[in-house]
Design a protein around this motif. Structure first.
Motif, PDB file in Angstrom:
ATOM      1  N   GLY A 189       0.804  -1.229   0.000  1.00 53.99           N
ATOM      2  CA  GLY A 189       0.000   0.000   0.000  1.00 53.99           C
ATOM      3  C   GLY A 189       0.833   1.273   0.000  1.00 53.99           C
ATOM      4  N   GLY A 190       2.059   1.203  -0.492  1.00 54.06           N
ATOM      5  CA  GLY A 190       2.890   2.401  -0.587  1.00 54.06           C
ATOM      6  C   GLY A 190       2.472   3.287  -1.750  1.00 54.06           C
ATOM      7  N   ARG A 191       1.697   2.709  -2.669  1.00 51.02           N
ATOM      8  CA  ARG A 191       1.212   3.480  -3.812  1.00 51.02           C
ATOM      9  C   ARG A 191      -0.161   2.924  -4.183  1.00 51.02           C
ATOM     10  NH1 ARG A 191       3.268   6.873  -7.666  1.00 51.02           N
ATOM     11  NH2 ARG A 191       2.439   6.630  -9.748  1.00 51.02           N
ATOM     12  N   ILE A 192      -1.189   3.440  -3.540  1.00 46.28           N
ATOM     13  CA  ILE A 192      -2.568   3.036  -3.845  1.00 46.28           C
ATOM     14  C   ILE A 192      -2.954   3.707  -5.159  1.00 46.28           C
ATOM     15  CG2 ILE A 192      -4.982   3.230  -3.089  1.00 46.28           C
ATOM     16  CD1 ILE A 192      -3.391   1.262  -1.380  1.00 46.28           C
ATOM     17  N   MET A 193      -3.570   2.924  -6.061  1.00 42.48           N
ATOM     18  CA  MET A 193      -3.877   3.451  -7.387  1.00 42.48           C
ATOM     19  C   MET A 193      -5.322   3.941  -7.489  1.00 42.48           C
ATOM     20  SD  MET A 193      -0.902   2.953  -8.325  1.00 42.48           S
ATOM     21  CE  MET A 193      -0.427   2.908 -10.032  1.00 42.48           C
ATOM     22  N   LEU A 250      -6.821  -3.593  -5.729  1.00 45.46           N
ATOM     23  CA  LEU A 250      -7.890  -3.956  -4.786  1.00 45.46           C
ATOM     24  C   LEU A 250      -7.367  -4.921  -3.727  1.00 45.46           C
ATOM     25  CD1 LEU A 250     -10.967  -4.314  -7.197  1.00 45.46           C
ATOM     26  CD2 LEU A 250     -10.348  -2.380  -5.763  1.00 45.46           C
ATOM     27  N   LEU A 251      -6.488  -5.836  -4.125  1.00 43.36           N
ATOM     28  CA  LEU A 251      -5.901  -6.755  -3.140  1.00 43.36           C
ATOM     29  C   LEU A 251      -5.073  -5.974  -2.120  1.00 43.36           C
ATOM     30  CD1 LEU A 251      -4.864  -9.741  -5.436  1.00 43.36           C
ATOM     31  CD2 LEU A 251      -6.292  -9.933  -3.390  1.00 43.36           C
ATOM     32  N   GLU A 252      -4.308  -4.996  -2.596  1.00 44.57           N
ATOM     33  CA  GLU A 252      -3.502  -4.195  -1.657  1.00 44.57           C
ATOM     34  C   GLU A 252      -4.400  -3.421  -0.704  1.00 44.57           C
ATOM     35  OE1 GLU A 252       0.021  -2.139  -2.490  1.00 44.57           O
ATOM     36  OE2 GLU A 252       0.548  -3.332  -4.251  1.00 44.57           O
ATOM     37  N   ILE A 253      -5.469  -2.847  -1.267  1.00 41.93           N
ATOM     38  CA  ILE A 253      -6.374  -2.052  -0.426  1.00 41.93           C
ATOM     39  C   ILE A 253      -6.993  -2.937   0.663  1.00 41.93           C
ATOM     40  CG2 ILE A 253      -8.615  -0.855  -0.415  1.00 41.93           C
ATOM     41  CD1 ILE A 253      -7.815   0.380  -3.139  1.00 41.93           C
ATOM     42  N   MET A 254      -7.429  -4.131   0.275  1.00 38.97           N
ATOM     43  CA  MET A 254      -8.054  -5.003   1.276  1.00 38.97           C
ATOM     44  C   MET A 254      -7.031  -5.459   2.309  1.00 38.97           C
ATOM     45  SD  MET A 254     -10.778  -7.995   0.719  1.00 38.97           S
ATOM     46  CE  MET A 254     -11.594  -8.763   2.122  1.00 38.97           C
ATOM     47  N   SER A 255      -5.817  -5.673   1.870  1.00 34.77           N
ATOM     48  CA  SER A 255      -4.775  -6.077   2.813  1.00 34.77           C
ATOM     49  C   SER A 255      -4.483  -4.941   3.810  1.00 34.77           C
ATOM     50  CB  SER A 255      -3.519  -6.470   2.038  1.00 34.77           C
ATOM     51  OG  SER A 255      -2.482  -6.761   2.919  1.00 34.77           O
ATOM     52  N   VAL A 256      -4.487  -3.702   3.317  1.00 32.73           N
ATOM     53  CA  VAL A 256      -4.279  -2.551   4.209  1.00 32.73           C
ATOM     54  C   VAL A 256      -5.447  -2.453   5.195  1.00 32.73           C
ATOM     55  CG1 VAL A 256      -4.268  -0.004   4.286  1.00 32.73           C
ATOM     56  CG2 VAL A 256      -2.848  -1.217   2.614  1.00 32.73           C
ATOM     57  N   PRO A 261      -2.572 -10.922   4.887  1.00 36.20           N
ATOM     58  CA  PRO A 261      -1.598 -10.970   3.782  1.00 36.20           C
ATOM     59  C   PRO A 261      -2.292 -11.181   2.433  1.00 36.20           C
ATOM     60  CG  PRO A 261      -1.051 -12.547   5.521  1.00 36.20           C
ATOM     61  CD  PRO A 261      -2.385 -11.995   5.872  1.00 36.20           C
ATOM     62  N   ILE A 262      -1.704 -10.646   1.389  1.00 35.69           N
ATOM     63  CA  ILE A 262      -2.275 -10.744   0.046  1.00 35.69           C
ATOM     64  C   ILE A 262      -2.450 -12.205  -0.388  1.00 35.69           C
ATOM     65  CG2 ILE A 262      -1.725 -10.314  -2.398  1.00 35.69           C
ATOM     66  CD1 ILE A 262      -1.026  -7.505  -1.636  1.00 35.69           C
ATOM     67  N   ALA A 263      -1.465 -13.046  -0.069  1.00 36.92           N
ATOM     68  CA  ALA A 263      -1.551 -14.454  -0.485  1.00 36.92           C
ATOM     69  C   ALA A 263      -2.800 -15.113   0.099  1.00 36.92           C
ATOM     70  CB  ALA A 263      -0.302 -15.201  -0.040  1.00 36.92           C
ATOM     71  N   VAL A 281     -14.082  -6.091  -0.795  1.00 33.41           N
ATOM     72  CA  VAL A 281     -13.081  -5.029  -0.599  1.00 33.41           C
ATOM     73  C   VAL A 281     -13.787  -3.770  -0.095  1.00 33.41           C
ATOM     74  CG1 VAL A 281     -11.289  -3.616  -1.676  1.00 33.41           C
ATOM     75  CG2 VAL A 281     -11.647  -5.951  -2.478  1.00 33.41           C
ATOM     76  N   GLY A 282     -14.901  -3.420  -0.756  1.00 33.03           N
ATOM     77  CA  GLY A 282     -15.657  -2.229  -0.354  1.00 33.03           C
ATOM     78  C   GLY A 282     -16.071  -2.314   1.109  1.00 33.03           C
ATOM     79  N   GLU A 283     -16.556  -3.494   1.506  1.00 34.54           N
ATOM     80  CA  GLU A 283     -17.029  -3.663   2.890  1.00 34.54           C
ATOM     81  C   GLU A 283     -15.862  -3.519   3.874  1.00 34.54           C
ATOM     82  OE1 GLU A 283     -20.338  -3.767   2.486  1.00 34.54           O
ATOM     83  OE2 GLU A 283     -20.219  -3.301   4.629  1.00 34.54           O
ATOM     84  N   SER A 284     -14.698  -4.031   3.514  1.00 32.58           N
ATOM     85  CA  SER A 284     -13.550  -3.933   4.434  1.00 32.58           C
ATOM     86  C   SER A 284     -13.137  -2.470   4.609  1.00 32.58           C
ATOM     87  CB  SER A 284     -12.375  -4.779   3.924  1.00 32.58           C
ATOM     88  OG  SER A 284     -11.749  -4.161   2.807  1.00 32.58           O
ATOM     89  N   VAL A 285     -13.303  -1.675   3.542  1.00 30.35           N
ATOM     90  CA  VAL A 285     -12.938  -0.256   3.643  1.00 30.35           C
ATOM     91  C   VAL A 285     -13.991   0.505   4.456  1.00 30.35           C
ATOM     92  CG1 VAL A 285     -12.517   1.860   2.306  1.00 30.35           C
ATOM     93  CG2 VAL A 285     -11.525  -0.304   1.558  1.00 30.35           C
ATOM     94  N   VAL A 286     -15.265   0.122   4.282  1.00 30.88           N
ATOM     95  CA  VAL A 286     -16.321   0.739   5.100  1.00 30.88           C
ATOM     96  C   VAL A 286     -16.018   0.482   6.580  1.00 30.88           C
ATOM     97  CG1 VAL A 286     -18.763   0.583   5.749  1.00 30.88           C
ATOM     98  CG2 VAL A 286     -18.110   0.670   3.324  1.00 30.88           C
TER      99      VAL A 286
END
Ligand code: ATP
Ligand code: LTN
Length: 351
Positions: A189-193, A250-256, A261-263, A281-286
């Motif tokens: 997540g050093g560079r979220i796109m 999206l995998l990075e965002i959910m991991s953050v 871990p992404i794996a 992913v959306g729910e994890s960010v909410v």
């Protein structure tokens, strides 16, 4: 026999964040989240860099408001005013002074190679001189505090490199004055796109409304943005930033958001369609952002308290920056007035 054991000094941590626009999930990942974790390990300073914000077109009334917005967000994401020094750059005049002095040891050619400058200058009718000299101000921010560690996102790597070069050139030319700082970058997540253009970074100033997730977005707004995130035509949830930038982001965002871990996420969603994955992913960010938004609303309502906290921070920051700015003037050969700042002031920390 008495032994005088000296406690190992904590590393000095410094970072800056601009009070422009609404802060994004990218800022959370590369900025806020790292500020909170570094506050635990170091003697930390976090600066609302309002002087940087005037380098692009801006509205003075908005700047005043968004300075307090950002102060509230720094505390809402977990900074503790007892442990960290949170302050506003323009409240400590040494920052503007340091930028001018350091311009003597900054290379014009190197400034011209800065990607952020090139990106932000592109296609504009008016490009301010401040946008070009921006990295010198940033170098001063960091160097004034004899900083060891700078928590930042990947996009700031080049600016930090310039700050290190400036420190080394000054030390070489005028004598040891600055610590040479190192960066702290997130592993994931050093560079979220951008959600709509996953080959570009999610940006406060350059992203579209749908491409960026703002920390104050409503839960439904967040869900919608993830549902319409751009992916690819395959149906495989696999981390491969070059071939699959959308899904990898999206995998990075959910991991953050979940610290998984992404794996593990790849395994979990191996048999799901993209729709199910995007909803998750959306729910994890909410879930990540709801408590932050609630805390932000409560803190933002009390402007006087925010102003008080910034006042306390500025006083501490001034005290800490003073020996360095004094040493800079001194070593560069400026005759100092007898009154006011004292000639031959205390040596900067650790030098
Ligand atoms: P702009 O997008 O207009 O260039 P910014 O958001 O990068 O502005 P700041 O708000 O000052 O500018 O950035 C604060 C911190 O957030 C910096 O450490 C920066 O590296 C980090 N950051 C910004 N965008 C992202 C991103 N997309 N992913 C990870 N970190 C980011
Ligand atoms: N340039 C940075 C903001 C910034 C900063 C700093 C970061 C200004 N001064 C000092 C770290 C240390 C940005 O655009 N995000």
């Amino acid at each position: 026999m008495t032994t005088t054991e000296t406690e190992p000094t904590k590393p000095r941590v410094f970072s800056g964040i601009q009070p422009t626009g609404r802060k994004t999930l990218g800022n959370y990942s590369g900025g806020f989240r790292q500020y909170v974790s570094t506050q635990e390990t170091g003697d930390a300073f976090f600066c609302i860099v309002d002087l940087h914000s005037i380098t692009v077109d801006y509205d003075p009334a908005e700047l005043r408001e968004s300075t307090l917005d950002l102060a509230a967000m720094l505390f809402a994401t977990g900074l503790d005013a007892q442990r960290s020094t949170v302050f506003c750059q323009s409240h400590v005049t040494a920052h503007a002074e340091a930028a001018w002095l350091l311009s003597a040891v900054t290379s014009y050619g190197q400034l011209g190679r800065m990607t952020q400058f090139k990106e932000k200058a592109e296609g504009r009718d008016f490009v301010s001189a401040g946008l070009f000299t921006y990295p010198i101000l940033m170098a001063g921010d960091i160097l004034l505090y004899q900083t060891d560690l700078v928590p930042i996102g990947e996009d700031q790597r080049q600016h930090l490199e310039l700050a290190r070069d400036v420190a080394e050139r000054f030390n070489h030319r005028f004598g040891a004055t600055f610590r040479v700082p190192g960066g702290v970058f997130p592993e994931i997540g050093g560079r979220i796109m951008d959600l709509q253009e996953p080959t570009k970074k999610m940006s406060t100033t350059l992203s579209s409304e749908q491409g960026a997730v703002y920390l104050t977005d409503s839960p439904d707004g967040i869900r919608k943005k993830f549902r319409s995130a751009v992916t690819d035509s395959e149906r495989e949830v696999r981390y491969d930033p070059d071939a699959k930038p959308g899904i990898s982001n999206l995998l990075e965002i959910m991991s953050v958001a979940t610290a998984e871990p992404i794996a593990e996420l790849e395994r979990r969603f191996a048999d799901s369609g993209y729709g199910t994955f995007k909803d998750a992913v959306g729910e994890s960010v909410v879930e990540l952002l709801t408590p932050i938004r609630e805390s932000y609303d409560a803190l933002r309502a009390d402007e006087r308290e925010l102003q008080r906290l910034l006042g306390v921070g500025a006083e501490k920051a001034r005290r800490v920056a003073e020996p360095t700015i004094e040493a800079m003037y001194d070593r560069m050969g400026f005759a100092r007035a007898a009154a006011g700042r004292l000639f031959g002031a205390a040596r900067p920390r650790g030098l």
